[in-house]
Design a protein around this motif. Structure first.
Motif, PDB file in Angstrom:
ATOM      1  N   LYS A 125      29.234  42.622  27.851  1.00  0.00           N
ATOM      2  CA  LYS A 125      29.741  43.859  28.472  1.00  0.00           C
ATOM      3  C   LYS A 125      29.315  45.097  27.679  1.00  0.00           C
ATOM      4  O   LYS A 125      29.327  46.210  28.222  1.00  0.00           O
ATOM      5  N   LEU A 126      28.972  44.922  26.405  1.00  0.00           N
ATOM      6  CA  LEU A 126      28.433  46.056  25.644  1.00  0.00           C
ATOM      7  C   LEU A 126      27.199  46.621  26.341  1.00  0.00           C
ATOM      8  O   LEU A 126      26.964  47.830  26.331  1.00  0.00           O
ATOM      9  N   MET A 127      26.392  45.732  26.930  1.00  0.00           N
ATOM     10  CA  MET A 127      25.186  46.198  27.616  1.00  0.00           C
ATOM     11  C   MET A 127      25.554  46.985  28.867  1.00  0.00           C
ATOM     12  O   MET A 127      24.916  48.001  29.187  1.00  0.00           O
ATOM     13  N   THR A 128      26.586  46.553  29.569  1.00  0.00           N
ATOM     14  CA  THR A 128      27.056  47.300  30.738  1.00  0.00           C
ATOM     15  C   THR A 128      27.493  48.701  30.329  1.00  0.00           C
ATOM     16  O   THR A 128      27.132  49.701  30.969  1.00  0.00           O
ATOM     17  N   VAL A 129      28.260  48.777  29.254  1.00  0.00           N
ATOM     18  CA  VAL A 129      28.723  50.070  28.756  1.00  0.00           C
ATOM     19  C   VAL A 129      27.545  50.915  28.274  1.00  0.00           C
ATOM     20  O   VAL A 129      27.488  52.127  28.525  1.00  0.00           O
ATOM     21  N   ALA A 130      26.586  50.270  27.601  1.00  0.00           N
ATOM     22  CA  ALA A 130      25.430  51.015  27.078  1.00  0.00           C
ATOM     23  C   ALA A 130      24.620  51.649  28.199  1.00  0.00           C
ATOM     24  O   ALA A 130      24.119  52.774  28.062  1.00  0.00           O
ATOM     25  N   SER A 132      39.409  37.960  32.818  1.00  0.00           N
ATOM     26  CA  SER A 132      40.115  39.096  32.221  1.00  0.00           C
ATOM     27  C   SER A 132      39.961  40.321  33.109  1.00  0.00           C
ATOM     28  O   SER A 132      38.883  40.585  33.629  1.00  0.00           O
ATOM     29  N   LYS A 133      41.065  41.086  33.268  1.00  0.00           N
ATOM     30  CA  LYS A 133      41.073  42.154  34.260  1.00  0.00           C
ATOM     31  C   LYS A 133      41.672  43.439  33.708  1.00  0.00           C
ATOM     32  O   LYS A 133      42.581  43.412  32.877  1.00  0.00           O
ATOM     33  N   MET A 134      41.149  44.544  34.231  1.00  0.00           N
ATOM     34  CA  MET A 134      41.753  45.858  34.023  1.00  0.00           C
ATOM     35  C   MET A 134      42.869  46.074  35.054  1.00  0.00           C
ATOM     36  O   MET A 134      43.728  46.928  34.868  1.00  0.00           O
ATOM     37  N   PHE A 135      42.822  45.293  36.147  1.00  0.00           N
ATOM     38  CA  PHE A 135      43.734  45.410  37.288  1.00  0.00           C
ATOM     39  C   PHE A 135      43.480  46.696  38.072  1.00  0.00           C
ATOM     40  O   PHE A 135      44.376  47.498  38.314  1.00  0.00           O
ATOM     41  N   VAL A 136      42.182  46.852  38.452  1.00  0.00           N
ATOM     42  CA  VAL A 136      41.822  47.960  39.343  1.00  0.00           C
ATOM     43  C   VAL A 136      42.431  47.693  40.713  1.00  0.00           C
ATOM     44  O   VAL A 136      42.681  46.546  41.100  1.00  0.00           O
ATOM     45  N   LEU A 137      42.693  48.741  41.480  1.00  0.00           N
ATOM     46  CA  LEU A 137      43.291  48.634  42.803  1.00  0.00           C
ATOM     47  C   LEU A 137      42.267  48.987  43.865  1.00  0.00           C
ATOM     48  O   LEU A 137      41.569  50.010  43.759  1.00  0.00           O
ATOM     49  N   VAL A 138      42.164  48.150  44.898  1.00  0.00           N
ATOM     50  CA  VAL A 138      41.174  48.335  45.944  1.00  0.00           C
ATOM     51  C   VAL A 138      41.385  49.666  46.666  1.00  0.00           C
ATOM     52  O   VAL A 138      42.517  50.142  46.821  1.00  0.00           O
ATOM     53  N   ASP A 139      40.249  50.264  47.066  1.00  0.00           N
ATOM     54  CA  ASP A 139      40.233  51.530  47.814  1.00  0.00           C
ATOM     55  C   ASP A 139      40.788  52.705  47.010  1.00  0.00           C
ATOM     56  O   ASP A 139      41.294  53.678  47.580  1.00  0.00           O
ATOM     57  N   THR A 140      40.714  52.596  45.668  1.00  0.00           N
ATOM     58  CA  THR A 140      41.046  53.748  44.821  1.00  0.00           C
ATOM     59  C   THR A 140      39.770  54.236  44.147  1.00  0.00           C
ATOM     60  O   THR A 140      38.719  53.598  44.212  1.00  0.00           O
ATOM     61  N   LYS A 141      39.882  55.385  43.505  1.00  0.00           N
ATOM     62  CA  LYS A 141      38.765  55.922  42.735  1.00  0.00           C
ATOM     63  C   LYS A 141      39.172  55.964  41.261  1.00  0.00           C
ATOM     64  O   LYS A 141      40.318  56.317  40.950  1.00  0.00           O
ATOM     65  N   ILE A 142      38.230  55.613  40.381  1.00  0.00           N
ATOM     66  CA  ILE A 142      38.507  55.583  38.940  1.00  0.00           C
ATOM     67  C   ILE A 142      37.410  56.333  38.196  1.00  0.00           C
ATOM     68  O   ILE A 142      36.216  56.151  38.484  1.00  0.00           O
ATOM     69  N   ARG A 143      37.821  57.173  37.266  1.00  0.00           N
ATOM     70  CA  ARG A 143      36.850  57.912  36.442  1.00  0.00           C
ATOM     71  C   ARG A 143      36.019  56.938  35.592  1.00  0.00           C
ATOM     72  O   ARG A 143      36.501  55.908  35.122  1.00  0.00           O
ATOM     73  N   ILE A 199      35.891  47.844  27.567  1.00  0.00           N
ATOM     74  CA  ILE A 199      35.904  47.559  26.138  1.00  0.00           C
ATOM     75  C   ILE A 199      37.272  47.057  25.682  1.00  0.00           C
ATOM     76  O   ILE A 199      37.397  46.009  25.045  1.00  0.00           O
ATOM     77  N   THR A 200      38.319  47.796  25.994  1.00  0.00           N
ATOM     78  CA  THR A 200      39.656  47.484  25.471  1.00  0.00           C
ATOM     79  C   THR A 200      40.259  46.249  26.128  1.00  0.00           C
ATOM     80  O   THR A 200      40.827  45.390  25.447  1.00  0.00           O
ATOM     81  N   LEU A 201      40.120  46.136  27.454  1.00  0.00           N
ATOM     82  CA  LEU A 201      40.763  45.064  28.198  1.00  0.00           C
ATOM     83  C   LEU A 201      39.787  43.977  28.625  1.00  0.00           C
ATOM     84  O   LEU A 201      40.198  42.985  29.230  1.00  0.00           O
ATOM     85  N   SER A 202      38.497  44.172  28.345  1.00  0.00           N
ATOM     86  CA  SER A 202      37.444  43.240  28.771  1.00  0.00           C
ATOM     87  C   SER A 202      37.501  43.007  30.274  1.00  0.00           C
ATOM     88  O   SER A 202      37.331  41.886  30.772  1.00  0.00           O
ATOM     89  N   GLY A 203      37.711  44.081  31.028  1.00  0.00           N
ATOM     90  CA  GLY A 203      37.915  43.974  32.470  1.00  0.00           C
ATOM     91  C   GLY A 203      36.663  43.570  33.231  1.00  0.00           C
ATOM     92  O   GLY A 203      35.736  44.374  33.380  1.00  0.00           O
ATOM     93  N   ASN A 204      36.639  42.337  33.735  1.00  0.00           N
ATOM     94  CA  ASN A 204      35.536  41.906  34.592  1.00  0.00           C
ATOM     95  C   ASN A 204      35.507  42.736  35.872  1.00  0.00           C
ATOM     96  O   ASN A 204      34.430  43.075  36.389  1.00  0.00           O
ATOM     97  N   ASP A 205      36.693  43.059  36.392  1.00  0.00           N
ATOM     98  CA  ASP A 205      36.765  43.858  37.613  1.00  0.00           C
ATOM     99  C   ASP A 205      36.191  45.258  37.392  1.00  0.00           C
ATOM    100  O   ASP A 205      35.471  45.788  38.237  1.00  0.00           O
ATOM    101  N   ALA A 206      36.468  45.850  36.224  1.00  0.00           N
ATOM    102  CA  ALA A 206      35.929  47.173  35.915  1.00  0.00           C
ATOM    103  C   ALA A 206      34.411  47.134  35.807  1.00  0.00           C
ATOM    104  O   ALA A 206      33.709  48.071  36.226  1.00  0.00           O
ATOM    105  N   GLY A 217      34.624  38.135  22.996  1.00  0.00           N
ATOM    106  CA  GLY A 217      34.151  37.395  24.160  1.00  0.00           C
ATOM    107  C   GLY A 217      34.644  35.960  24.122  1.00  0.00           C
ATOM    108  O   GLY A 217      34.837  35.395  23.048  1.00  0.00           O
ATOM    109  N   HIS A 218      34.840  35.385  25.322  1.00  0.00           N
ATOM    110  CA  HIS A 218      35.226  33.976  25.398  1.00  0.00           C
ATOM    111  C   HIS A 218      34.944  33.415  26.777  1.00  0.00           C
ATOM    112  O   HIS A 218      35.288  34.021  27.801  1.00  0.00           O
ATOM    113  N   THR A 219      34.283  32.276  26.799  1.00  0.00           N
ATOM    114  CA  THR A 219      34.211  31.395  27.964  1.00  0.00           C
ATOM    115  C   THR A 219      34.246  29.972  27.430  1.00  0.00           C
ATOM    116  O   THR A 219      34.055  29.741  26.227  1.00  0.00           O
ATOM    117  N   GLU A 220      34.479  29.003  28.321  1.00  0.00           N
ATOM    118  CA  GLU A 220      34.468  27.607  27.899  1.00  0.00           C
ATOM    119  C   GLU A 220      33.099  27.237  27.330  1.00  0.00           C
ATOM    120  O   GLU A 220      32.989  26.497  26.347  1.00  0.00           O
TER     121      GLU A 220
END
Length: 382
Positions: free
Chosen positions: A61-66, A95-106, A115-122, A222-225
């Motif tokens: 996810k560092l690459m996504t942020v970069a 792992s989720k940030m818990f974004v809500l559908v049909d909303t807008k996020i900065r 970074i903080t929550l490792s949000g796959n959804d984010a 990071g963690h996966t099986e």
């Protein structure tokens, strides 16, 4: 004739005496793959399978942020740009940030969530809004990986969930972390936020170094099986920065222990030694036919290494030059070579330059030298 000069050898012997007898580097880790990097130079100080492509889990996810930070730097996005949340992003598991559908996020809030929550959804929100879908965003990640010299990395998604096409080496993870720290200083705060609340759900940062190591300031777990537990961490002490990567650990507790232990090793066992500054006199060489009998020499550049202390203890230097040096000699003229060795590393050669000008003696002085040589009886053979 070549001559080995003792002053340099003596200097290195003194260093060895200070630190103890030289021996081989002895660093071990339970991590399946690990690196220690010097944050200032990017030098890899320790590697255990560091160049092997492995599943990076959420460290990718560092690459996504970069990619996002690079777009902000280029003026293609701003921290206040708003991204739409799709139903697909909302449904993303793990792992989720818990974004809500049909909303807008900065954008800035999404980066915090990644970074903080490792949000796959984010991460999916970012990918869809920048490139249309995850695959297209992964292609952008791969382009940037090539541009930034990540040679053992390939991306197939923005979040790091298990996929055969998602691979990074530990060395590339550290290299990316260093790139992000140096290239986007205004966003360094992102990597050390202790907790975050979104959708009325508060979650803590998973980075064990933030609470467990003084001077720690990020970066990502990071963690996966498939990958096990891993992390890339950064810390600074007394102006020195170190980056560590550990992967393949069996539990959260093991990751916490090994991350702290490896960061302690990074600072306690790896030292920066400056043997000479650019204007330091290395030694003095004999000159024939000059108004001065000795010529000071210098490197003309600093000779500094960051290595395990036992590597530094085993360093040796030898100077070779044509004996004697014939006057005249001008300041800045190369007159010798230093051959510098450290255990397990190839020989390095450094040119040595005259630090002063030595003029040639006059004709009568030369005649006197010739007469002295002529009337000096040869030494008796032993």
């Amino acid at each position: 004739m070549k001559r080995s000069l003792s002053p340099v050898i003596q200097m290195l012997a003194v260093l060895a005496a200070i630190f103890g007898l030289a021996s081989a580097q002895t660093v071990t880790t339970d991590a399946t793959h690990a690196v220690i990097m010097d944050g200032d130079t990017g030098d890899i100080l320790f590697s255990k399978g560091g160049n092997e492509p492995i599943p990076p889990a959420s460290m990718s996810k560092l690459m996504t942020v970069a990619v996002v930070l690079d777009m902000i730097k280029r003026g293609e996005l701003t921290p206040d740009t708003e991204f739409d949340v799709s139903a697909k992003a909302w449904r993303t598991g793990g792992s989720k940030m818990f974004v809500l559908v049909d909303t807008k996020i900065r954008v800035e809030d999404l980066l915090k969530g990644i970074i903080t929550l490792s949000g796959n959804d984010a991460a999916v929100v970012v990918a869809e809004n920048i490139a249309g879908d995850e695959a297209s965003f992964a292609a952008l990640m791969n382009l940037k990986a090539k541009e930034w010299g990540l040679k053992q990395s390939h991306f197939s998604n923005p979040h790091g969930m298990t996929d055969e096409g998602q691979r990074m080496s530990a060395a590339d993870i550290a290299k990316l972390a260093r790139h992000m720290w140096s290239e986007y200083p205004a966003y360094r705060y992102l990597y050390s936020i202790p907790e975050m609340t979104w959708s009325d759900i508060t979650q803590a940062n998973r980075n064990p170094l933030l609470a467990g190591f003084p001077g720690a300031d990020g970066m990502k777990t990071g963690h996966t099986e498939e990958a096990g537990y891993g992390m890339v961490g950064s810390a600074s002490k007394d102006g020195v920065r170190r980056i560590i990567v550990v992967t393949g650990l069996p539990s959260l507790q093991a990751r916490a222990r090994e991350s702290v232990r490896m960061m302690e090793i990074a600072f306690n066992q790896y030292l920066t030694q400056t043997y000479y500054g650019p204007d330091d006199i290395v030694t003095e060489l004999t000159v024939f036919g000059g108004k001065e009998e000795l010529l000071p020499v210098k490197l003309g550049a600093a000779m500094t290494f960051t290595r395990h202390r036992k590597i530094l203890e085993g360093a040796e230097a030898r100077i070779t030059y044509r004996d004697p040096i014939i006057a005249p000699v001008r300041t800045g003229e190369q007159v010798a070579v230093m051959r510098f060795t450290m255990p397990g590393e190839p020989v390095r050669e450094y040119p040595l330059y005259a630090a002063a000008t030595v003029e040639e003696k006059g004709v009568f002085a030369k005649m006197g030298m010739g007469l002295k040589i002529l009337f000096t009886p040869p030494a008796e053979a032993e």
